[in-house]
Write a protein that holds these residues in place. Sequence first.
Motif, PDB file in Angstrom:
ATOM      1  N   GLN A 120       0.825  -1.213   0.000  1.00  0.00           N
ATOM      2  CA  GLN A 120       0.000   0.000   0.000  1.00  0.00           C
ATOM      3  C   GLN A 120       0.859   1.264   0.000  1.00  0.00           C
ATOM      4  OE1 GLN A 120      -3.297  -0.087  -0.353  1.00  0.00           O
ATOM      5  NE2 GLN A 120      -3.466   2.119  -0.381  1.00  0.00           N
ATOM      6  N   ILE A 121       1.954   1.260   0.748  1.00  0.00           N
ATOM      7  CA  ILE A 121       2.811   2.449   0.811  1.00  0.00           C
ATOM      8  C   ILE A 121       3.467   2.714  -0.543  1.00  0.00           C
ATOM      9  CG2 ILE A 121       4.870   1.257   1.633  1.00  0.00           C
ATOM     10  CD1 ILE A 121       5.252   3.780   3.478  1.00  0.00           C
TER      11      ILE A 121
ATOM     12  N   ARG B  27       2.058   1.940  -3.459  1.00  0.00           N
ATOM     13  CA  ARG B  27       0.995   2.486  -4.298  1.00  0.00           C
ATOM     14  C   ARG B  27       0.800   3.970  -4.024  1.00  0.00           C
ATOM     15  NH1 ARG B  27      -3.479  -2.154  -3.259  1.00  0.00           N
ATOM     16  NH2 ARG B  27      -2.122  -3.884  -3.770  1.00  0.00           N
ATOM     17  N   ARG B  28       0.848   4.341  -2.762  1.00  0.00           N
ATOM     18  CA  ARG B  28       0.696   5.753  -2.408  1.00  0.00           C
ATOM     19  C   ARG B  28       1.856   6.578  -2.934  1.00  0.00           C
ATOM     20  NH1 ARG B  28      -0.855   5.090   3.889  1.00  0.00           N
ATOM     21  NH2 ARG B  28      -2.918   4.177   3.612  1.00  0.00           N
ATOM     22  N   THR B  29       3.055   6.017  -2.898  1.00  0.00           N
ATOM     23  CA  THR B  29       4.223   6.740  -3.413  1.00  0.00           C
ATOM     24  C   THR B  29       4.102   6.966  -4.918  1.00  0.00           C
ATOM     25  OG1 THR B  29       5.592   5.767  -1.673  1.00  0.00           O
ATOM     26  CG2 THR B  29       6.737   6.701  -3.575  1.00  0.00           C
TER      27      THR B  29
ATOM     28  N   ARG C 287       1.363   7.061  -6.625  1.00  0.00           N
ATOM     29  CA  ARG C 287       0.273   8.035  -6.801  1.00  0.00           C
ATOM     30  C   ARG C 287       0.765   9.450  -6.503  1.00  0.00           C
ATOM     31  NH1 ARG C 287      -3.764   9.905  -9.133  1.00  0.00           N
ATOM     32  NH2 ARG C 287      -5.649  10.365  -7.978  1.00  0.00           N
ATOM     33  N   ALA C 288       1.613   9.598  -5.485  1.00  0.00           N
ATOM     34  CA  ALA C 288       2.149  10.911  -5.136  1.00  0.00           C
ATOM     35  C   ALA C 288       3.072  11.446  -6.226  1.00  0.00           C
ATOM     36  CB  ALA C 288       2.883  10.851  -3.806  1.00  0.00           C
TER      37      ALA C 288
END
Length: 97
Positions: A25-26, A28-30, A32-33
Motif C-alpha cells: 500500500q505504501i 501504491r501511495r508513493t 500516486r504521489a
Amino acid sequence: MAGPGPAWSSRLAIQLVRGLPGTRQIHRRTVRALGLRKVNQMVFRENTSTIRGMINQVKRLLSVETVEMYEARVKEQAEHRALRPPLVINHSQPVSS
C-alpha cells in the motif's frame, strides 16, 4: 552559502512500467504521489532529493531518465521511423486478352 549544485539535469522523466496490483500500500501511495496512475504513463518532475527518495522507494516499478535523455530517445525514434520507405501497393486490373 554553498556554490551551485552538481551539473545534474534539473528535470526527470518518470514512467510507470509495472502494474500496481500485488504491491504494498505504501508503494501504491508513493507512485500516486509521483502523479502516476496507469502503466506506461509518463510524468516530468523536478530533480529534488524528495523526488529521488520517492523514486528509490519504488524503483522496481519505474523507468527514470533525464529530460535530455528522453528527448534524445524520442528524436532518435522519430528519425528511425522517417528512414523507412513508404509501403506502396498497386492493385492493377488484370489484363484481358
